[in-house]
Motif scaffolding. Structure first.
Motif, short mmCIF file in Angstrom:
data_model
loop_
_atom_site.label_atom_id
_atom_site.label_comp_id
_atom_site.label_asym_id
_atom_site.label_seq_id
_atom_site.Cartn_x
_atom_site.Cartn_y
_atom_site.Cartn_z
N LEU A 312 0.83 -1.20 0.00
CA LEU A 312 0.00 0.00 0.00
C LEU A 312 0.87 1.26 0.00
CD1 LEU A 312 -2.56 -1.15 2.68
CD2 LEU A 312 -2.83 -1.21 0.23
N HIS A 313 0.30 2.31 -0.58
CA HIS A 313 1.01 3.60 -0.55
C HIS A 313 1.06 4.10 0.89
CE1 HIS A 313 2.47 7.42 -2.10
NE2 HIS A 313 1.61 8.04 -1.30
N PRO A 314 2.24 4.47 1.40
CA PRO A 314 2.34 4.90 2.80
C PRO A 314 1.54 6.17 3.06
CG PRO A 314 4.37 5.34 1.62
CD PRO A 314 3.52 4.53 0.70
N SER A 315 0.54 6.07 3.92
CA SER A 315 -0.33 7.22 4.18
C SER A 315 0.40 8.35 4.87
CB SER A 315 -1.52 6.77 5.05
OG SER A 315 -1.06 6.25 6.28
N VAL A 316 1.49 8.06 5.57
CA VAL A 316 2.21 9.11 6.27
C VAL A 316 2.74 10.16 5.29
CG1 VAL A 316 4.44 7.90 6.21
CG2 VAL A 316 3.98 9.55 8.01
N LEU A 317 3.01 9.77 4.05
CA LEU A 317 3.47 10.74 3.05
C LEU A 317 2.35 11.69 2.67
CD1 LEU A 317 5.58 8.41 0.73
CD2 LEU A 317 6.41 10.05 2.38
N ASP A 318 1.14 11.17 2.54
CA ASP A 318 0.01 12.01 2.19
C ASP A 318 -0.31 13.00 3.29
OD1 ASP A 318 -1.58 9.13 0.69
OD2 ASP A 318 -0.21 10.61 -0.20
N ASP A 319 -0.14 12.54 4.55
CA ASP A 319 -0.54 13.37 5.69
C ASP A 319 0.51 14.41 6.05
OD1 ASP A 319 -1.97 10.46 7.27
OD2 ASP A 319 -2.82 11.83 5.79
N LEU A 320 1.80 14.03 5.98
CA LEU A 320 2.85 14.88 6.53
C LEU A 320 3.89 15.34 5.52
CD1 LEU A 320 3.51 12.83 9.80
CD2 LEU A 320 2.02 14.81 9.52
N GLY A 321 3.99 14.70 4.38
CA GLY A 321 5.04 15.03 3.44
C GLY A 321 6.28 14.19 3.66
N LEU A 322 7.21 14.23 2.68
CA LEU A 322 8.37 13.36 2.71
C LEU A 322 9.29 13.65 3.89
CD1 LEU A 322 10.08 11.16 1.44
CD2 LEU A 322 11.12 12.90 -0.04
N GLY A 323 9.58 14.93 4.13
CA GLY A 323 10.50 15.26 5.23
C GLY A 323 10.00 14.78 6.57
N ALA A 324 8.74 15.10 6.88
CA ALA A 324 8.17 14.68 8.15
C ALA A 324 8.04 13.17 8.22
CB ALA A 324 6.81 15.34 8.35
N ALA A 325 7.71 12.54 7.10
CA ALA A 325 7.56 11.08 7.09
C ALA A 325 8.89 10.40 7.38
CB ALA A 325 7.01 10.62 5.75
N LEU A 326 9.96 10.89 6.77
CA LEU A 326 11.29 10.31 7.04
C LEU A 326 11.73 10.57 8.47
CD1 LEU A 326 13.18 11.10 3.71
CD2 LEU A 326 12.27 8.91 4.48
N THR A 327 11.39 11.75 9.00
CA THR A 327 11.71 12.04 10.40
C THR A 327 11.03 11.04 11.32
OG1 THR A 327 11.98 14.40 9.92
CG2 THR A 327 11.60 13.77 12.21
N SER A 328 9.76 10.80 11.07
CA SER A 328 9.02 9.84 11.88
C SER A 328 9.61 8.44 11.74
CB SER A 328 7.55 9.84 11.47
OG SER A 328 6.82 8.85 12.16
N LEU A 329 9.96 8.06 10.52
CA LEU A 329 10.54 6.73 10.29
C LEU A 329 11.86 6.58 11.04
CD1 LEU A 329 10.56 4.04 8.72
CD2 LEU A 329 11.74 5.25 6.87
N CYS A 330 12.69 7.61 11.00
CA CYS A 330 13.98 7.55 11.69
C CYS A 330 13.79 7.49 13.20
CB CYS A 330 14.83 8.77 11.32
SG CYS A 330 15.35 8.79 9.58
N GLN A 331 12.86 8.26 13.72
CA GLN A 331 12.61 8.23 15.16
C GLN A 331 12.12 6.87 15.62
OE1 GLN A 331 9.87 11.47 15.72
NE2 GLN A 331 11.48 13.03 15.77
N GLU A 332 11.22 6.29 14.87
CA GLU A 332 10.71 4.96 15.22
C GLU A 332 11.81 3.91 15.15
OE1 GLU A 332 7.36 1.74 13.68
OE2 GLU A 332 7.49 3.74 12.81
N PHE A 333 12.64 3.99 14.12
CA PHE A 333 13.76 3.06 13.99
C PHE A 333 14.73 3.23 15.14
CE2 PHE A 333 18.08 2.21 12.50
CZ PHE A 333 17.96 0.91 12.04
N GLU A 334 15.00 4.47 15.52
CA GLU A 334 15.94 4.73 16.61
C GLU A 334 15.42 4.21 17.93
OE1 GLU A 334 16.66 8.90 17.57
OE2 GLU A 334 18.79 8.49 17.41
N GLN A 335 14.13 4.38 18.19
CA GLN A 335 13.54 3.90 19.44
C GLN A 335 13.54 2.38 19.50
OE1 GLN A 335 9.68 5.71 19.55
NE2 GLN A 335 10.47 7.78 19.94
N ARG A 336 13.28 1.74 18.35
CA ARG A 336 13.16 0.28 18.35
C ARG A 336 14.51 -0.41 18.43
NH1 ARG A 336 11.48 -0.44 13.56
NH2 ARG A 336 13.22 -1.60 12.69
N THR A 337 15.54 0.15 17.79
CA THR A 337 16.82 -0.55 17.67
C THR A 337 17.93 0.04 18.54
OG1 THR A 337 17.51 0.87 15.82
CG2 THR A 337 16.23 -1.12 15.30
#
Length: 476
Positions: A312-337
């Motif tokens: 599926l197309h990632p909805s976070v891109l539609d809601d927040l844009g690429l910059g914010a979406a990548l920021t969220s992805l990095c934060q989640e990755f950092e918290q998990r790993t």
């Protein structure tokens, strides 16, 4: 002649009907299984959030009475009355209130039904025969716990399911508790179930329509055949069949790639979080059992999804844009790993088509997954910038790296397929190269053993602007 036409029609229609029936049965079975798993997972998550909500409410209630309760003696009647007054006034929603009982069943606080105050409800039963006061007191004596029963909801006046959480005020031998009503949970699950069943029914209707139209078309074509056209029709049919097979193979490849990058990543992330939750030593038994059941369901879903093909197309891109979406992805990755991720972005002033945003997001997601699985890194640097009419992304880690014969490999998908330096590479790097090849970008990989890996992606902004006018089906 007529016999031959009938045979041709049967040879065309019967396999179509058989294959359609087989596909329909498989789709129905898989859809039903996934729907049940989805409902089970949603219910588990909702109940978990409800239990956490109740524990927080009890903690807040105790914080409100702590200054009175802790310094008071066991027989301080004035302090007890103050606490009862505070608990009577405390509310956290229209239907949210607190209650208190002595350990022999005497009601002390009930703001919704004040006529119960002073009544002994030790032998009170709900409509299902549950000795709810006795059960609540037992849970409180055990150090605090949860109980299900039927109780009248203040806003509707109807008896519905309720989940209560109680603790023991040991000094005064009081049971303090609160609860939430679960009718909204049942209603939401029923709505989701109905929607899922409707989707399955719609799919079957469309499948029936397509099959019927296909059967009618084939029958009409079959009746128009004659001996002189049979060889030509047979040749065209073979060509069409081969074309369908080729299209199916291409679609399976695309769907497999998209699935690996998207849904699988999310399910793996959920799995990691559930595994972390099960390792907590203070997790209640009922929640731990639900978490393990959820893990089992997630593992089954991952196993099933790896055999399917679509993302599926990632909805976070539609809601927040690429910059914010990548920021969220990095934060989640950092918290998990626990791997430090430093992300910089200066693309807010430029327009990037949705397809290019999705590609860059998925590439970042794939790269982070590869780093987590294989790199043994503790730091990742991600830079997304534009300069000189060129969009550029750099993903660098300080992990173990790997050997590449051509130290700076600028690759397209064909080069990647036949390059000897990538002969042992997995699906992750293959997906990155394949995605970039669709948008005419360039990829270079620099890696050294024990010194880390850097992936650099370059894409001309002039080409980016053309992708917004190209149908997605032509470039994915």
């Amino acid at each position: 002649m007529w016999s031959l036409k009938i045979k041709i029609i049967l040879l065309s229609v019967v396999p179509l009907i058989c294959v359609t029936a087989l596909i329909a049965s498989l789709v129905f079975k898989q859809s039903s299984t996934l729907a049940k798993q989805q409902l089970k997972l949603i219910k588990t998550n909702i109940m978990h959030s409800k239990t956490l909500e109740l524990q927080n409410h009890i903690a807040q209630a105790f914080a409100s009475i702590r200054n009175i309760y802790e310094p008071a003696s066991a027989n301080d009647q004035y302090a007890k009355q103050q606490v009862r007054d505070i608990l009577t006034r405390l509310r956290f929603s229209e239907n949210g209130y607190f209650f208190a009982y002595t350990l022999d069943g005497l009601n002390l606080v009930h703001p919704i039904l004040p006529e119960l105050v002073g009544e002994n409800l030790w032998n009170y039963q709900d409509a299902e025969g549950t000795m709810l006061i006795q059960d609540l007191i037992t849970q409180a004596k055990a150090g605090g716990g949860f109980s299900h029963y039927l109780w009248e909801k203040p806003s509707t006046g109807k008896r519905v399911k309720k989940l209560a959480y109680v603790v023991l005020l040991d000094k005064w031998q009081w049971m303090l508790g609160t609860g939430v009503y679960l009718d909204d949970v049942d209603a939401e699950l029923a709505r989701i179930k109905l929607q899922t069943e409707q989707n399955i029914d719609h799919n079957f209707i469309w499948l029936f329509i397509v099959t019927s139209i296909s059967g009618i078309v084939i029958a009409l074509l079959g009746t128009s055949l004659n001996i002189s056209e049979h060889k030509l029709a047979d040749k065209k049919l073979k060509a069409l069949t081969q074309r369908i097979i080729d299209s199916q193979e291409q679609e399976r490849q695309r769907v497999s790639r998209e699935l690996h990058d998207g849904i699988n990543q999310l399910l793996v992330s959920i799995k990691y979080r559930l595994e972390s939750a099960t390792e907590c030593s203070n997790t209640p038994t009922t929640i731990s059992v639900s978490l393990h059941q959820g893990l089992h369901t997630i593992n089954q879903a991952i196993g099933e999804i790896r055999r399917i093909s679509k993302d599926l197309h990632p909805s976070v891109l539609d809601d927040l844009g690429l910059g914010a979406a990548l920021t969220s992805l990095c934060q989640e990755f950092e918290q998990r790993t626990a791997i430090d991720v430093f992300f910089e972005c200066d693309i807010n002033a430029i327009h990037i088509p949705a397809m290019v945003q999705t590609t860059l997001y998925r590439i970042t997601q794939e790269a982070l997954q590869n780093i987590e699985k294989h790199a043994a890194a503790d730091t990742v640097d991600i830079l997304l910038t534009h300069r000189k009419q060129q969009l550029q992304m750099s993903i660098r880690d300080n992990g173990c790296g790997f050997e590449i014969e051509n130290k700076s490999t600028q690759a397209n998908f064909k080069q990647f397929n036949r390059g000897p330096e990538f002969a042992s590479s997995g699906l992750g790097l293959r997906n990155i190269f394949e995605r970039i090849s669709h948008i005419d970008g360039q990829v270079s990989i620099h890696s050294q053993l024990a010194k880390g890996t850097q992936i650099t992606i370059k894409l001309p902004l002039q080409k980016c602007s053309t992708f917004s006018q190209i149908p997605l089906e032509q470039i994915t």
